[in-house]
Design an enzyme around this catalytic site. Structure first.
Site, PDB file in Angstrom:
ATOM      1  N   HIS B 124      47.496 -25.258  19.716  1.00 41.64           N
ATOM      2  CA  HIS B 124      47.589 -23.923  19.108  1.00 41.64           C
ATOM      3  C   HIS B 124      48.790 -23.846  18.163  1.00 41.64           C
ATOM      4  O   HIS B 124      48.657 -23.437  17.013  1.00 41.64           O
ATOM      5  CB  HIS B 124      47.707 -22.854  20.202  1.00 41.64           C
ATOM      6  CG  HIS B 124      48.019 -21.482  19.680  1.00 41.64           C
ATOM      7  ND1 HIS B 124      47.070 -20.651  19.152  1.00 41.64           N
ATOM      8  CD2 HIS B 124      49.191 -20.807  19.565  1.00 41.64           C
ATOM      9  CE1 HIS B 124      47.641 -19.523  18.750  1.00 41.64           C
ATOM     10  NE2 HIS B 124      48.929 -19.593  18.986  1.00 41.64           N
ATOM     11  N   ASP B 153      47.091 -25.657 -15.531  1.00 43.20           N
ATOM     12  CA  ASP B 153      46.986 -26.448 -14.302  1.00 43.20           C
ATOM     13  C   ASP B 153      48.384 -26.720 -13.765  1.00 43.20           C
ATOM     14  O   ASP B 153      49.374 -26.379 -14.403  1.00 43.20           O
ATOM     15  CB  ASP B 153      46.248 -27.769 -14.544  1.00 43.20           C
ATOM     16  CG  ASP B 153      45.494 -28.216 -13.294  1.00 43.20           C
ATOM     17  OD1 ASP B 153      45.953 -27.905 -12.184  1.00 43.20           O
ATOM     18  OD2 ASP B 153      44.456 -28.870 -13.434  1.00 43.20           O
ATOM     19  N   TRP B 188      54.425 -27.694  20.148  1.00 42.08           N
ATOM     20  CA  TRP B 188      54.366 -27.996  18.708  1.00 42.08           C
ATOM     21  C   TRP B 188      55.637 -28.672  18.246  1.00 42.08           C
ATOM     22  O   TRP B 188      55.644 -29.323  17.206  1.00 42.08           O
ATOM     23  CB  TRP B 188      54.106 -26.722  17.909  1.00 42.08           C
ATOM     24  CG  TRP B 188      55.323 -25.908  17.610  1.00 42.08           C
ATOM     25  CD1 TRP B 188      55.948 -25.058  18.456  1.00 42.08           C
ATOM     26  CD2 TRP B 188      56.058 -25.874  16.367  1.00 42.08           C
ATOM     27  NE1 TRP B 188      57.029 -24.502  17.840  1.00 42.08           N
ATOM     28  CE2 TRP B 188      57.122 -24.970  16.553  1.00 42.08           C
ATOM     29  CE3 TRP B 188      55.922 -26.504  15.137  1.00 42.08           C
ATOM     30  CZ2 TRP B 188      58.048 -24.696  15.549  1.00 42.08           C
ATOM     31  CZ3 TRP B 188      56.847 -26.226  14.144  1.00 42.08           C
ATOM     32  CH2 TRP B 188      57.896 -25.329  14.353  1.00 42.08           C
ATOM     33  N   SER B 218      51.909 -34.240   2.868  1.00 40.76           N
ATOM     34  CA  SER B 218      51.156 -33.361   1.975  1.00 40.76           C
ATOM     35  C   SER B 218      52.048 -32.239   1.458  1.00 40.76           C
ATOM     36  O   SER B 218      52.074 -31.959   0.256  1.00 40.76           O
ATOM     37  CB  SER B 218      49.960 -32.791   2.734  1.00 40.76           C
ATOM     38  OG  SER B 218      49.449 -31.662   2.084  1.00 40.76           O
ATOM     39  N   SER B 219      52.810 -31.619   2.352  1.00 42.95           N
ATOM     40  CA  SER B 219      53.627 -30.476   1.936  1.00 42.95           C
ATOM     41  C   SER B 219      54.780 -30.894   1.036  1.00 42.95           C
ATOM     42  O   SER B 219      55.167 -30.150   0.136  1.00 42.95           O
ATOM     43  CB  SER B 219      54.175 -29.744   3.157  1.00 42.95           C
ATOM     44  OG  SER B 219      53.117 -29.244   3.919  1.00 42.95           O
ATOM     45  N   HIS B 302      63.853 -24.712  10.810  1.00 45.12           N
ATOM     46  CA  HIS B 302      64.250 -23.400  10.345  1.00 45.12           C
ATOM     47  C   HIS B 302      63.898 -23.130   8.889  1.00 45.12           C
ATOM     48  O   HIS B 302      63.352 -22.069   8.600  1.00 45.12           O
ATOM     49  CB  HIS B 302      65.687 -23.016  10.673  1.00 45.12           C
ATOM     50  CG  HIS B 302      65.724 -21.521  10.739  1.00 45.12           C
ATOM     51  ND1 HIS B 302      65.444 -20.819  11.858  1.00 45.12           N
ATOM     52  CD2 HIS B 302      65.823 -20.613   9.751  1.00 45.12           C
ATOM     53  CE1 HIS B 302      65.402 -19.526  11.580  1.00 45.12           C
ATOM     54  NE2 HIS B 302      65.633 -19.367  10.298  1.00 45.12           N
ATOM     55  N   GLU B 304      61.416 -24.237   7.550  1.00 45.16           N
ATOM     56  CA  GLU B 304      59.970 -24.035   7.665  1.00 45.16           C
ATOM     57  C   GLU B 304      59.613 -22.564   7.897  1.00 45.16           C
ATOM     58  O   GLU B 304      58.648 -22.042   7.333  1.00 45.16           O
ATOM     59  CB  GLU B 304      59.419 -24.900   8.806  1.00 45.16           C
ATOM     60  CG  GLU B 304      58.000 -24.607   9.228  1.00 45.16           C
ATOM     61  CD  GLU B 304      56.951 -25.076   8.228  1.00 45.16           C
ATOM     62  OE1 GLU B 304      57.337 -25.760   7.258  1.00 45.16           O
ATOM     63  OE2 GLU B 304      55.771 -24.748   8.412  1.00 45.16           O
ATOM     64  N   TYR B 306      61.010 -20.060   6.763  1.00 42.97           N
ATOM     65  CA  TYR B 306      61.061 -19.329   5.494  1.00 42.97           C
ATOM     66  C   TYR B 306      60.058 -19.875   4.491  1.00 42.97           C
ATOM     67  O   TYR B 306      59.628 -19.148   3.601  1.00 42.97           O
ATOM     68  CB  TYR B 306      62.491 -19.301   4.965  1.00 42.97           C
ATOM     69  CG  TYR B 306      63.324 -18.473   5.915  1.00 42.97           C
ATOM     70  CD1 TYR B 306      63.260 -17.099   5.850  1.00 42.97           C
ATOM     71  CD2 TYR B 306      64.059 -19.055   6.937  1.00 42.97           C
ATOM     72  CE1 TYR B 306      63.928 -16.318   6.762  1.00 42.97           C
ATOM     73  CE2 TYR B 306      64.731 -18.284   7.861  1.00 42.97           C
ATOM     74  CZ  TYR B 306      64.668 -16.909   7.775  1.00 42.97           C
ATOM     75  OH  TYR B 306      65.310 -16.141   8.690  1.00 42.97           O
ATOM     76  N   SER B 317      54.961  -7.970  -2.081  1.00 45.40           N
ATOM     77  CA  SER B 317      55.589  -7.349  -3.248  1.00 45.40           C
ATOM     78  C   SER B 317      54.535  -6.983  -4.282  1.00 45.40           C
ATOM     79  O   SER B 317      54.559  -5.879  -4.847  1.00 45.40           O
ATOM     80  CB  SER B 317      56.622  -8.297  -3.876  1.00 45.40           C
ATOM     81  OG  SER B 317      57.608  -8.633  -2.936  1.00 45.40           O
ATOM     82  N   HIS B 351      70.580 -22.165  15.992  1.00 41.83           N
ATOM     83  CA  HIS B 351      70.233 -21.067  16.912  1.00 41.83           C
ATOM     84  C   HIS B 351      68.974 -21.375  17.717  1.00 41.83           C
ATOM     85  O   HIS B 351      68.632 -20.618  18.612  1.00 41.83           O
ATOM     86  CB  HIS B 351      70.138 -19.723  16.178  1.00 41.83           C
ATOM     87  CG  HIS B 351      68.957 -19.562  15.268  1.00 41.83           C
ATOM     88  ND1 HIS B 351      69.010 -18.824  14.119  1.00 41.83           N
ATOM     89  CD2 HIS B 351      67.694 -20.031  15.337  1.00 41.83           C
ATOM     90  CE1 HIS B 351      67.824 -18.839  13.523  1.00 41.83           C
ATOM     91  NE2 HIS B 351      67.011 -19.579  14.232  1.00 41.83           N
ATOM     92  N   HIS B 352      68.292 -22.471  17.387  1.00 41.36           N
ATOM     93  CA  HIS B 352      67.145 -22.854  18.203  1.00 41.36           C
ATOM     94  C   HIS B 352      67.567 -23.564  19.483  1.00 41.36           C
ATOM     95  O   HIS B 352      66.730 -23.840  20.335  1.00 41.36           O
ATOM     96  CB  HIS B 352      66.193 -23.748  17.405  1.00 41.36           C
ATOM     97  CG  HIS B 352      65.565 -23.025  16.264  1.00 41.36           C
ATOM     98  ND1 HIS B 352      64.398 -22.321  16.372  1.00 41.36           N
ATOM     99  CD2 HIS B 352      65.961 -22.856  14.977  1.00 41.36           C
ATOM    100  CE1 HIS B 352      64.092 -21.768  15.217  1.00 41.36           C
ATOM    101  NE2 HIS B 352      65.026 -22.076  14.347  1.00 41.36           N
ATOM    102  N   THR B 377      66.851  -9.651   3.962  1.00 39.82           N
ATOM    103  CA  THR B 377      65.527  -9.199   4.391  1.00 39.82           C
ATOM    104  C   THR B 377      65.480  -7.677   4.411  1.00 39.82           C
ATOM    105  O   THR B 377      64.490  -7.057   3.996  1.00 39.82           O
ATOM    106  CB  THR B 377      65.194  -9.766   5.781  1.00 39.82           C
ATOM    107  OG1 THR B 377      65.531 -11.151   5.793  1.00 39.82           O
ATOM    108  CG2 THR B 377      63.720  -9.638   6.083  1.00 39.82           C
ATOM    109  N   LYS B 380      64.951  -6.303   1.060  1.00 40.21           N
ATOM    110  CA  LYS B 380      63.538  -6.346   0.667  1.00 40.21           C
ATOM    111  C   LYS B 380      62.764  -5.168   1.233  1.00 40.21           C
ATOM    112  O   LYS B 380      61.970  -4.533   0.532  1.00 40.21           O
ATOM    113  CB  LYS B 380      62.907  -7.649   1.160  1.00 40.21           C
ATOM    114  CG  LYS B 380      63.382  -8.832   0.382  1.00 40.21           C
ATOM    115  CD  LYS B 380      62.641 -10.080   0.789  1.00 40.21           C
ATOM    116  CE  LYS B 380      62.950 -11.149  -0.226  1.00 40.21           C
ATOM    117  NZ  LYS B 380      61.822 -11.979  -0.549  1.00 40.21           N
ATOM    118  N   ARG B 499      58.210 -19.381  29.004  1.00 42.31           N
ATOM    119  CA  ARG B 499      57.094 -19.682  28.128  1.00 42.31           C
ATOM    120  C   ARG B 499      56.354 -20.911  28.651  1.00 42.31           C
ATOM    121  O   ARG B 499      56.885 -21.645  29.477  1.00 42.31           O
ATOM    122  CB  ARG B 499      57.593 -19.915  26.702  1.00 42.31           C
ATOM    123  CG  ARG B 499      58.397 -21.194  26.552  1.00 42.31           C
ATOM    124  CD  ARG B 499      59.119 -21.294  25.228  1.00 42.31           C
ATOM    125  NE  ARG B 499      58.212 -21.479  24.097  1.00 42.31           N
ATOM    126  CZ  ARG B 499      58.585 -22.043  22.933  1.00 42.31           C
ATOM    127  NH1 ARG B 499      59.817 -22.488  22.772  1.00 42.31           N
ATOM    128  NH2 ARG B 499      57.741 -22.161  21.953  1.00 42.31           N
TER     129      ARG B 499
END
Lengths: 207, 702
Positions: B124, B153, B188, B218-219, B302, B304, B306, B317, B351-352, B377, B380, B499
């Protein structure tokens, strides 16, 4: 050189090359960006190596395994190959004669292959002295960082052979020229990374 | 390494079948789990067979190959990315429902084995991050960004096909793991030493490593492609501070991909070295240090977060501005806030793992850095509210998602600030409070953003609007379902429920897990409504056609071309004179669709099989590595190298569309436009809306 003729950082082909000069803007810039991403990988492996220097777990450490003379020869092979690639780049830009360019490229390739051969010999020697990656965290970190650089050099050599093939088949057209320009960046980049390896891993290890 | 491996099959044998265990040990529990797992595997096989049969029946294999799989068109690649994301979303939501049901009845047991539950939360999470969120946002950026900056393109269209191929290969690997099980149970994030071969020798972790590695590569390529495109291919006059905000967020996300994906490549590669070649990076003995993995993983993890959220910010927006009929409030502040978030995202990874034993001072610094992210944030959030302020708001589907987002996301942000206090984190880390927090950011943030973006841009891509009623029902079900499924988890976390628990023995948890279970069902209903929305929209497509291309009275360039756009996007590359380029054009005297003086030939990239080839060889290499089929790894690796070298020798890389053809197509569209009746915003959702907004644009000027 005025500002409009500079298409990207590093050696530009110049207006005389027309289409290839224009095409190189995006391609070479994109390759610089890829190099930045690749540099992160090497940076993290350097960091991992440094944190694992103490993790020899009673196995052989830098003093037992590293040999400065050998590392110095490798450094020289790679530095000279960077110089010869630089000569190839200049030949690409200024000489219409293909022979000079191909000559420098072949010399570069031989130096690159010499580097790989010498490095493999070094690894072989380390293995025979018990310096295998499964021995300790320190050796694991060494064998992730240094061979990754070697793997990059191998990839660059394959690319160089492929480009020599392209020159033979298609001559010096735009894709070949832009290919050579990007390979040049990779080649010099690998030189810079090696200087890091020589200073941090070898000099730092023996000092 | 496995010593008893078959020379063809490696370590693949009968025990990989999902029902094998139940045949050997037929307990009730095993049989129930085998039925669920085999059902899932059968769905994969059946789905593949139905797709193949449908393609054969309608004689569409050639069409699939030449129109889609080999197409370098960024729009088609974008759509294919989104198709992958939606298929994977469906699977991962079903898994989530199983997990919620397990915990709803999980007092003293439940119906899933711990092993099965572990695979469920691992797939998941892995799917939702790497094979739903990443392809979804990559797909939307792929489709929209080149249109917004006025180019034909991406910079590297062939590399784009390779990115697609690699993501498809990774997704396929996760799907195959349902048939030839098991997948990893390591979550994960795949922390060692649990994922080292000493504790986990099976194929599961290897599936995870290679699926994630394919997605990461890929990314990385995608990030390079997008960033270079935005740097180099903007239309003349499209200066930095004229970029639509979505493009700004796409740029920041791409930069984060370029620098944020390599740490994960390193983490999974070193873990693979540990598992395959007996290295000692993260092992408990011989000088290994598992903290290195955790640092590397979150140095990716981290940024990731964002990577995932910034494009959603960009989409919202566009939505707040478009559906309020106003220009975006505080554009410059929004740009700076986006950049600030991108920079800060590299400074908070610690912080993780506040509880892993570093000094209190270090925790304090990272806690403060984490709270700092709340500032841009917050900027925004206020900018979006002020965009709506005194606007003429239309409550269409994207706006419902956007308003749901703004309220729920603020709540999630507040719980994030709570977690950022290290002393509080010591109490609630690794509990369901954390699970509630990050789902609170990712569902209302990322997922609502992507669904809203799909509703917004669907008519651009396919030429007809998505049906509104089922869209609203889906949106409300998502909002309600989310609140029911995840707010109880905050309470459970504070009550101390860890968890990733398959079962629990504390009766006070029960009412909360039951409510969360019902919430999961509501989300499943939301998924069903999304499907119905698509079905009804396709059925009634003639009623909702928007050939004019501008159904929402849009502001940026993608609305200036037909729906769907021609493959070359713009008959003539537009010249940009300010922000909200297309709105400016509509308001100027020159008309919304000026006829150019003359047309030129257009050079487009030719079709290429590179993406399909690299995707296939990538999949085979990963599969071979997972099951120790070394011949397959070498064959597929060799094929990759040959393909890459051979590609270098090709020269026919482009094809030309003649000026006459472009002229003809543009003329046809302009004639069609002339026949359309312009509509006001009051008629936006009726079938009178053919994609041509009334002029002067009522209420849109501010």
């Amino acid at each position: 050189m005025n500002s409009t003729s500079t298409r990207h950082p590093g050696l530009n082909l110049g207006h005389a090359h027309g289409e290839a000069h224009e095409a190189s803007e995006e391609l070479v810039f994109g390759f610089w960006v890829f190099m930045m991403s690749d540099l992160i990988i090497f940076g993290l492996l350097f960091a991992t190596y440094i944190t694992m220097l103490g993790g020899t777990a009673g196995g052989p450490g830098p003093h037992e395994l590293f040999e400065l003379k050998s590392a110095f020869i490798e450094t020289m092979l790679l530095l000279i190959s960077s110089f010869t690639f630089g000569m190839a780049s200049l030949a690409l830009k200024y000489r219409s004669d293909r022979k000079v360019l191909v000559g420098w490229l072949v010399v570069t390739l031989l130096l690159g292959l010499g580097f790989i051969a010498h490095e493999l010999y070094d690894f072989h020697k380390m293995f025979s002295e018990g310096g295998v990656p499964s021995r300790s965290g320190f050796l694991s970190a060494f064998f992730a960082l240094v061979p990754l650089h070697g793997l990059h050099v191998t990839g660059a050599c394959i690319w160089l052979v492929a480009l020599l093939g392209q020159i033979a088949v298609h001559g010096l057209d735009t894709p070949t020229k832009t290919g050579l320009m990007r390979l040049a960046i990779l080649w010099h980049f690998l030189d810079v990374v090696w200087i890091g390896i020589f200073s941090i891993v070898y000099l730092g290890g023996i000092a | 390494m496995n010593h008893e491996s078959h020379w063809v099959l490696g370590r693949l044998d009968w025990s990989a079948l999902p029902f094998w265990d139940a045949l050997q040990h037929p307990t009730t529990m095993n049989i129930v789990n085998a039925i669920i797992a085999s059902g899932a595997g059968a769905m994969v096989i059946l789905g593949g067979l139905i797709a193949a049969a449908a393609l054969t029946w309608t004689k569409r294999w050639r069409w699939l190959w030449s129109e889609w799989l080999t197409s370098p068109d960024h729009k088609k690649i974008g759509i294919m990315f989104i198709v992958i994301a939606l298929v994977m979303l469906a699977r991962a939501v079903i898994e989530a429902v199983f997990m919620r049901l397990q915990q709803a009845v999980g007092l003293d047991g439940g119906f899933l084995t711990a092993e099965h539950f572990g695979q469920l939360f691992t797939t998941h999470g892995t799917i939702m991050v790497f094979f739903m969120a990443m392809p979804f946002l990559t797909g939307i950026i792929n489709y929209v960004m080149p249109l917004q900056i006025g180019t034909r393109d991406l910079s590297f269209p062939v590399m784009n096909t390779i990115s697609l191929g690699l993501t498809a290969a990774g997704a396929a690997l996760v799907m195959v793991s349902l048939v030839l099980a098991p997948f990893s149970t390591g979550g994960w994030s795949g922390y060692p030493s649990f994922t080292e071969s000493a504790a986990n020798p099976g194929a599961g972790v290897d599936y995870w490593i290679w699926a994630v590695t394919l997605s990461t590569l890929s990314s990385t390529l995608t990030g390079i492609n997008f960033a270079v495109t935005i740097y180099k291919k903007r239309a003349p006059g499209m200066t930095w501070f004229r970029l639509p905000l979505f493009t700004w967020t796409a740029l920041c996300t791409s930069i984060l991909m370029i620098f944020g994906m390599p740490p994960l490549t390193v983490a999974t590669a070193l873990l693979a070295l540990d598992r395959y070649l007996d290295f000692h990076f993260f092992t408990a003995d011989l000088g290994g240090n598992m903290m290195n993995y955790i640092n590397l993983f979150w140095a990716f993890g981290h940024p990731e977060v964002y990577i995932l959220i910034l494009p959603a910010f960009g989409i919202f927006s566009e939505i707040f501005s478009t559906f309020s009929g106003k220009t975006l409030y505080g554009y410059t502040a929004l740009v700076i806030a986006t950049l600030a978030i991108a920079v800060l995202s590299f400074t908070v990874w610690l912080h993780h793992f506040f509880t892993m034993g570093q000094s209190a001072h270090i925790n304090a610094i990272f806690g403060i850095a984490t709270m700092l992210i709340g500032v841009p944030t917050g900027v925004k959030i206020y900018d979006w509210m002020l965009t709506m302020f005194r606007g003429r708001i239309r409550f269409s589907v994207p706006m419902i998602y956007a308003i749901g987002f703004i309220m729920l996301f603020v709540l999630g942000g507040l719980t994030g600030v709570i977690l950022a206090v290290p002393s509080v984190d010591y109490q609630i880390h690794n509990s369901l409070f954390l699970v509630a927090h990050f789902h609170n950011m990712l569902i209302p943030g990322l997922l609502f953003g992507m669904l809203a973006g799909t509703n917004l841009w669907f008519p651009k891509a396919f030429g007809f609007r998505l049906e509104e009623r089922w869209g609203r029902r889906a949106a409300y079900c998502w909002i309600v379902g989310f609140m029911m499924a995840f707010f109880p988890l905050y309470a459970l976390g504070v009550l101390g429920m860890p968890r990733r628990s398959a079962a629990f023995f504390e009766p006070t948890y029960l009412p909360w897990t039951l409510i969360a279970g019902i919430g999961a069902i509501v989300i499943l209903v939301a998924m069903l409504f999304l499907l119905l929305q698509l079905w009804v929209s396709v059925r009634d497509r003639e009623l909702n056609r928007v050939p004019g291309g501008d159904p929402w009275d849009g502001r940026s360039l993608e609305w200036s071309v037909s729906s769907p756009p021609p493959e070359y996007n713009f008959p003539v590359i537009p010249e940009i004179h300010g922000r909200d380029a297309y709105m400016r054009q509509k308001e100027s005297g020159g008309g919304a669709h000026p006829r150019p003086d003359d047309y030129t030939d257009i050079t487009m990239p030719a079709n290429t099989a590179m993406g399909a080839i690299i995707g296939m060889t990538g999949f085979l290499m990963a599969f071979g590595l997972t099951w120790y089929e070394w011949w397959l790894v070498m064959a597929a690796g060799g094929a990759t190298l040959v393909a890459l070298v051979a590609r270098g020798f090709t020269r026919q890389r482009t094809r030309t569309i003649t000026a006459a053809e472009v002229h003809r197509q543009h003329d046809t569209w302009l004639r069609e436009l002339a026949s359309l009746r312009p509509v006001t915003r009051a008629e936006e959702q009726s079938s009178a809306n053919r994609g041509l907004p009334a002029s002067p644009v009522e209420g849109a000027v501010q």
